[in-house]
Design an enzyme around this catalytic site. Structure first.
Site, PDB file in Angstrom:
ATOM      1  CG  HIS A 258      38.369 107.118  60.555  1.00  0.00           C
ATOM      2  ND1 HIS A 258      39.539 107.782  60.849  1.00  0.00           N
ATOM      3  CD2 HIS A 258      38.469 105.897  61.146  1.00  0.00           C
ATOM      4  CE1 HIS A 258      40.299 107.008  61.596  1.00  0.00           C
ATOM      5  NE2 HIS A 258      39.676 105.862  61.792  1.00  0.00           N
TER       6      HIS A 258
ATOM      7  CE1 TYR B 249      44.382 120.924  41.822  1.00  0.00           C
ATOM      8  CE2 TYR B 249      46.601 121.647  41.223  1.00  0.00           C
ATOM      9  CZ  TYR B 249      45.251 121.532  40.930  1.00  0.00           C
ATOM     10  OH  TYR B 249      44.769 122.029  39.749  1.00  0.00           O
TER      11      TYR B 249
END
Length: 225
Positions: free
Chosen positions: A97, A125
Site C-alpha cells: 500500500h 502494459y
C-alpha cells in the site's frame, strides 16, 4: 517465502519505493504472507526507506503479534485482501500500500458511477500487468468499513471471472498484491506510471485501447481485462 527471505525483500522493496518517490515520510506499508500462514508487516509509522529486517512485525495466522515493533494498523486490511484474493490466486503472498502521488491525485475528483475505476485501459502494459482497478469510496485510514469494501470488491470481481490485483482507496492510495514483493512492486510502478500519463493528458480526453486491441492482449498474454 521463508521468514528471513521475506524480511530482506520487504526492506529492499521499501527502500527502492522510497528512493524513487513512490512513498514519502511514514506513509505506506508492505506485508508478506509466510509459508506457515503467518505474516510479516512493516511497523506502524515506519519509514519504508529505513526499515530494519529484525524490527518488522511478525504475526501468527490469526493476526496476533509475536515479535518486532508494533504492526501497522493496516494489517486488518491486508489480511482481508489475502483471504479474498487467495480464493482466486493461491499464490498471493505480498500486499503493498502506498500514497503514490498521481494515483491519489486522480481521486480528488472521483469519477461517477456505481463501481467506478481509477483508470481506463490506456496502455497495453497497464492492461497486462495491472488490469482493472476499482475505486473504493473514502473511509478514514484504518477504518474496518474500508477493509470490508475491499474484500467484497475482490470477491465480486473474482466470482464474475475477472479477478483483480489492485484497488484504489479514494484519497489514500493503491493497494496491490502479487506472488512476491518484487512482482507487487512492478504492478504498483505500472499503475502509478499510467496515472501519471493520464494526468499529463488532462487538457485532452485520453483515448483508451480499442476492444479489438484488448482482445488481442487477452489472447496473447492472458490479460485480466
Amino acid at each position: 517465502m521463508t521468514e528471513s527471505g521475506g524480511r530482506e525483500e520487504i526492506c529492499r522493496v521499501g527502500a527502492s519505493l522510497f528512493a524513487r518517490g513512490y512513498v514519502h515520510a511514514t506513509a505506506g506499508n508492505i506485508s508478506v504472507r509466510l509459508e506457515d500462514g503467518g505474516y510479516l508487516i512493516t511497523p506502524t509509522d515506519a519509514c519504508l526507506g529505513a526499515l530494519d529486517p529484525a524490527r518488522l512485525a511478525r504475526l501468527d495466522a490469526d493476526g496476533r503479534q509475536l515479535n518486532g515493533d508494533r504492526a501497522s494498523k493496516t494489517i486488518a486490511l491486508h489480511r482481508r485482501i489475502y483471504a479474498a484474493a487467495t480464493r482466486f490466486d493461491a499464490n498471493t503472498r505480498c500486499v503493498i500500500h502506498t500514497h503514490s502521488t498521481h494515483c491519489v491525485a486522480l481521486t480528488l475528483q472521483p469519477p461517477a458511477g456505481e463501481e467506478p475505476e481509477l483508470l481506463p485501459p490506456l496502455t497495453p502494459y497497464f492492461v497486462m500487468k495491472v488490469g482493472h482497478v476499482p475505486l473504493i469510496p473514502y473511509h478514514r485510514p484504518g477504518a474496518p468499513e474500508a477493509a470490508e469494501a475491499v474484500a467484497r470488491t475482490i470477491t465480486r470481481r473474482g466470482e464474475a471471472g475477472a479477478p483483480i490485483r489492485a484497488v484504489m482507496l479514494e484519497r489514500l492510495g493503491p493497494n496491490v498484491w502479487h506472488d512476491t514483493p518484487a512482482a507487487a512492486m512492478a504492478t504498483l510502478e505500472e499503475l502509478e506510471e499510467t496515472a501519471r500519463l493520464c494526468l499529463l493528458m488532462r487538457d485532452r480526453e485520453p483515448a483508451p485501447l480499442s476492444p479489438a486491441a484488448i482482445d488481442a492482449l487477452r489472447a496473447s498474454f492472458g490479460a485480466r481485462w
